[in-house]
Design a protein around this motif. Structure first.
Motif, PDB file in Angstrom:
ATOM      1  N   LEU A  98      79.654  31.192  85.259  1.00  0.00           N
ATOM      2  CA  LEU A  98      78.684  30.155  85.587  1.00  0.00           C
ATOM      3  C   LEU A  98      79.417  28.838  85.742  1.00  0.00           C
ATOM      4  N   MET A  99      79.175  28.142  86.852  1.00  0.00           N
ATOM      5  CA  MET A  99      79.806  26.847  87.062  1.00  0.00           C
ATOM      6  C   MET A  99      79.003  25.753  86.363  1.00  0.00           C
ATOM      7  N   THR A 100      79.683  24.654  86.046  1.00  0.00           N
ATOM      8  CA  THR A 100      79.043  23.540  85.352  1.00  0.00           C
ATOM      9  C   THR A 100      79.202  22.270  86.178  1.00  0.00           C
ATOM     10  N   GLU A 101      78.682  21.174  85.668  1.00  0.00           N
ATOM     11  CA  GLU A 101      78.839  19.888  86.347  1.00  0.00           C
ATOM     12  C   GLU A 101      80.266  19.356  86.239  1.00  0.00           C
ATOM     13  N   ASP A 102      81.052  19.965  85.388  1.00  0.00           N
ATOM     14  CA  ASP A 102      82.468  19.629  85.262  1.00  0.00           C
ATOM     15  C   ASP A 102      83.270  20.701  85.998  1.00  0.00           C
ATOM     16  N   PRO A 103      83.905  20.365  87.137  1.00  0.00           N
ATOM     17  CA  PRO A 103      84.618  21.391  87.905  1.00  0.00           C
ATOM     18  C   PRO A 103      85.819  21.980  87.178  1.00  0.00           C
ATOM     19  N   LEU A 104      86.206  21.361  86.060  1.00  0.00           N
ATOM     20  CA  LEU A 104      87.332  21.899  85.291  1.00  0.00           C
ATOM     21  C   LEU A 104      86.886  22.897  84.227  1.00  0.00           C
ATOM     22  N   LYS A 105      85.564  23.052  84.061  1.00  0.00           N
ATOM     23  CA  LYS A 105      85.053  23.955  83.039  1.00  0.00           C
ATOM     24  C   LYS A 105      84.033  24.926  83.625  1.00  0.00           C
ATOM     25  N   VAL A 106      84.245  26.209  83.381  1.00  0.00           N
ATOM     26  CA  VAL A 106      83.257  27.218  83.728  1.00  0.00           C
ATOM     27  C   VAL A 106      82.891  27.981  82.464  1.00  0.00           C
ATOM     28  N   HIS A 107      81.742  28.656  82.513  1.00  0.00           N
ATOM     29  CA  HIS A 107      81.282  29.454  81.384  1.00  0.00           C
ATOM     30  C   HIS A 107      81.346  30.910  81.801  1.00  0.00           C
ATOM     31  N   ASP A 108      82.270  31.657  81.213  1.00  0.00           N
ATOM     32  CA  ASP A 108      82.470  33.045  81.618  1.00  0.00           C
ATOM     33  C   ASP A 108      81.278  33.913  81.216  1.00  0.00           C
ATOM     34  N   LEU A 109      80.932  34.849  82.101  1.00  0.00           N
ATOM     35  CA  LEU A 109      79.828  35.758  81.885  1.00  0.00           C
ATOM     36  C   LEU A 109      80.336  37.203  81.852  1.00  0.00           C
ATOM     37  N   PHE A 110      79.469  38.110  81.386  1.00  0.00           N
ATOM     38  CA  PHE A 110      79.790  39.536  81.368  1.00  0.00           C
ATOM     39  C   PHE A 110      81.079  39.769  80.570  1.00  0.00           C
ATOM     40  N   LEU A 111      81.035  39.368  79.297  1.00  0.00           N
ATOM     41  CA  LEU A 111      82.202  39.439  78.429  1.00  0.00           C
ATOM     42  C   LEU A 111      82.175  40.685  77.546  1.00  0.00           C
ATOM     43  N   ASN A 112      83.358  41.095  77.087  1.00  0.00           N
ATOM     44  CA  ASN A 112      83.450  42.244  76.181  1.00  0.00           C
ATOM     45  C   ASN A 112      83.350  41.779  74.723  1.00  0.00           C
ATOM     46  N   ASP A 113      83.661  42.669  73.805  1.00  0.00           N
ATOM     47  CA  ASP A 113      83.504  42.365  72.376  1.00  0.00           C
ATOM     48  C   ASP A 113      84.814  42.002  71.699  1.00  0.00           C
ATOM     49  N   ASP A 114      85.847  41.671  72.468  1.00  0.00           N
ATOM     50  CA  ASP A 114      87.110  41.277  71.856  1.00  0.00           C
ATOM     51  C   ASP A 114      86.884  40.109  70.892  1.00  0.00           C
ATOM     52  N   SER A 115      87.614  40.123  69.784  1.00  0.00           N
ATOM     53  CA  SER A 115      87.479  39.083  68.771  1.00  0.00           C
ATOM     54  C   SER A 115      88.869  38.596  68.363  1.00  0.00           C
ATOM     55  N   PRO A 116      89.016  37.304  68.129  1.00  0.00           N
ATOM     56  CA  PRO A 116      87.990  36.254  68.071  1.00  0.00           C
ATOM     57  C   PRO A 116      87.622  35.656  69.434  1.00  0.00           C
ATOM     58  N   VAL A 117      88.336  36.053  70.502  1.00  0.00           N
ATOM     59  CA  VAL A 117      88.030  35.522  71.836  1.00  0.00           C
ATOM     60  C   VAL A 117      87.628  36.676  72.749  1.00  0.00           C
ATOM     61  N   PRO A 118      86.398  36.700  73.257  1.00  0.00           N
ATOM     62  CA  PRO A 118      85.994  37.768  74.186  1.00  0.00           C
ATOM     63  C   PRO A 118      86.653  37.585  75.543  1.00  0.00           C
ATOM     64  N   HIS A 119      86.728  38.658  76.310  1.00  0.00           N
ATOM     65  CA  HIS A 119      87.327  38.603  77.643  1.00  0.00           C
ATOM     66  C   HIS A 119      86.377  39.205  78.679  1.00  0.00           C
ATOM     67  N   GLN A 120      86.675  38.936  79.948  1.00  0.00           N
ATOM     68  CA  GLN A 120      85.771  39.347  81.024  1.00  0.00           C
ATOM     69  C   GLN A 120      85.806  40.853  81.274  1.00  0.00           C
ATOM     70  N   LYS A 121      84.633  41.381  81.623  1.00  0.00           N
ATOM     71  CA  LYS A 121      84.531  42.725  82.160  1.00  0.00           C
ATOM     72  C   LYS A 121      84.597  42.634  83.686  1.00  0.00           C
ATOM     73  N   GLN A 122      84.785  43.783  84.322  1.00  0.00           N
ATOM     74  CA  GLN A 122      84.868  43.791  85.788  1.00  0.00           C
ATOM     75  C   GLN A 122      83.493  43.574  86.405  1.00  0.00           C
ATOM     76  N   PHE A 123      83.438  42.653  87.375  1.00  0.00           N
ATOM     77  CA  PHE A 123      82.168  42.297  88.007  1.00  0.00           C
ATOM     78  C   PHE A 123      81.684  43.378  88.981  1.00  0.00           C
ATOM     79  N   VAL A 124      82.507  43.726  89.983  1.00  0.00           N
ATOM     80  CA  VAL A 124      82.138  44.786  90.928  1.00  0.00           C
ATOM     81  C   VAL A 124      82.591  46.108  90.318  1.00  0.00           C
ATOM     82  N   PRO A 125      81.661  46.969  89.926  1.00  0.00           N
ATOM     83  CA  PRO A 125      82.037  48.184  89.191  1.00  0.00           C
ATOM     84  C   PRO A 125      82.705  49.222  90.080  1.00  0.00           C
ATOM     85  N   TYR A 126      83.637  49.948  89.499  1.00  0.00           N
ATOM     86  CA  TYR A 126      84.232  51.067  90.214  1.00  0.00           C
ATOM     87  C   TYR A 126      83.421  52.331  89.935  1.00  0.00           C
TER      88      TYR A 126
END
Length: 371
Positions: A98-126
């Motif tokens: 998701l983009m924000t009003e600050d072009p230097l910051k985005v909010h990642d979506l569709f994240l996994n359960d990695d801890s303490p920092v989650p990471h992205q899952k694949q958007f277009v599924p295979y």
């Protein structure tokens, strides 16, 4: 000797028969750059990775970015600049934010359960039943809204089988589910529509949802069976009405200025039927300040952000104006590619915030102010 009476008729016939190089610049480019301010590197506020591309598109008033190869940072790392890049920590071939009003910051979506920092899952599924696996590439360009009320959009992507090469260009239906754009269906035999060996790779260079018409436009590189250097550098355009984006029979193909748009699939690939020559991935946006379309892209050498203009998405397009010297922000760094723009940040068009990927996998952002 040819009669002087026949000369006008012969001239008319030759004009019709002679090919037109549709990729040559025409008209005047009105853009004048007052200033170009380097803003910095783009990162996420809730995850941490190295990524490229980041094509923006809107659904029901919200803007989202689709990224290409997304390499996860090491577990616990929150700043990409502090990541240990000597080791591999996992990746997906595309992701969405998701983009924000600050072009230097985005909010990642569709994240996994990695801890303490989650990471992205694949958007277009295979799809394993089509012979795909997680290593296959699905490079996507901008989300193109098809139904605002239904929070629905289309995504164009290029199916890349790595060692087996490019398979074809496809389209997916995207719905915003629980606040996250989600690919709910892929179309075509084996998940794509246009076999890349005999068709342009529609959508791999750009996809644009026109604000002045009912059409979505997509541009793709030449078929892979075009192997000569000149021919392989041409790119081609297709369009479809937004409400008909998931019906292949409704697509129209640009056959050049002499033939225009046609539902007949393009089979002749040359300067007459092409839109551009020698451009990489980029983005078309409408600019209210100059009252025209702007195509944002990078120079072949990857050292300049370039802007060209047109009154229609299919052109003819003007010559480029050099908007920003990439080396001025990070001298001695790698080349850049994939120019994108964030028109939602200034609806007046007096300024245009643009971004590009600086190798390796670093997205830099620049704010252009026009005269």
């Amino acid at each position: 000797m040819v009669s002087s009476l026949l000369i006008p008729a012969l001239s008319a016939i030759l004009a019709i028969a002679s090919p037109i190089d549709n990729t040559q610049p025409r008209g005047t480019n009105p853009i004048s750059i007052a200033s170009a301010e380097f803003l910095g590197n783009q990162t996420a506020d809730n995850s941490c990775s190295h990524r490229d591309l980041g094509f923006p598109g809107s659904i029901n008033g919200k803007w989202y970015a689709v990224y290409g190869d997304t390499l996860w940072c090491a577990p616990g790392v929150t700043d990409p600049l502090k990541d240990d890049t000597s080791s591999f920590h996992g990746m997906v071939r595309d992701s969405v934010s998701l983009m924000t009003e600050d072009p230097l910051k985005v909010h990642d979506l569709f994240l996994n359960d990695d801890s303490p920092v989650p990471h992205q899952k694949q958007f277009v599924p295979y799809n394993a039943s089509w012979g795909e696996d997680a290593s296959w590439g699905f490079g996507g360009t901008s989300l193109c809204e098809t139904d605002a009320d239904a929070k629905e959009a289309a995504i164009f992507f290029l199916r890349n089988a790595n060692d087996d090469g490019l398979k074809g260009a496809g389209i997916g239906r995207v719905k915003v589910l629980n606040g996250t754009p989600t690919v709910v269906e892929r179309y075509g035999h084996n998940g794509y529509w246009w076999d890349s060996s005999t068709n342009p790779r529609y959508g791999d260079l750009l996809a644009y949802c026109d604000i002045w018409s009912d059409y979505i436009y997509a541009v793709g590189g030449a078929p892979t069976n075009v192997t000569d250097f000149i021919g392989s550098c041409y790119s081609y355009m297709v369009r479809v009405k937004k409400s008909e984006a998931f019906d292949l029979s409704k697509y129209q193909y640009w056959h050049g200025v002499q033939r225009g748009w046609s539902s007949t699939r393009l089979e002749t690939f040359n300067s007459n039927t092409a839109i551009f020559w020698g451009v990489g991935q980029g983005q078309i946006v409408w600019n209210a300040h100059y009252d025209c379309y702007i195509f944002v892209h990078l120079s072949i050498a990857g050292d300049q952000v370039l802007l060209r203009t047109a009154k229609r998405p299919e052109g003819p397009w003007s010559a480029d104006v050099k908007a920003y010297d990439v080396s001025s922000s990070s001298p001695g760094g790698g080349m850049a590619y994939a120019g994108v723009a964030y028109p939602y940040l200034d609806h007046s068009g007096q300024t245009l915030t643009v971004a590009y990927t600086k190798m390796p996998n670093c997205i830099e952002v620049v704010k252009l102010t026009f005269v």
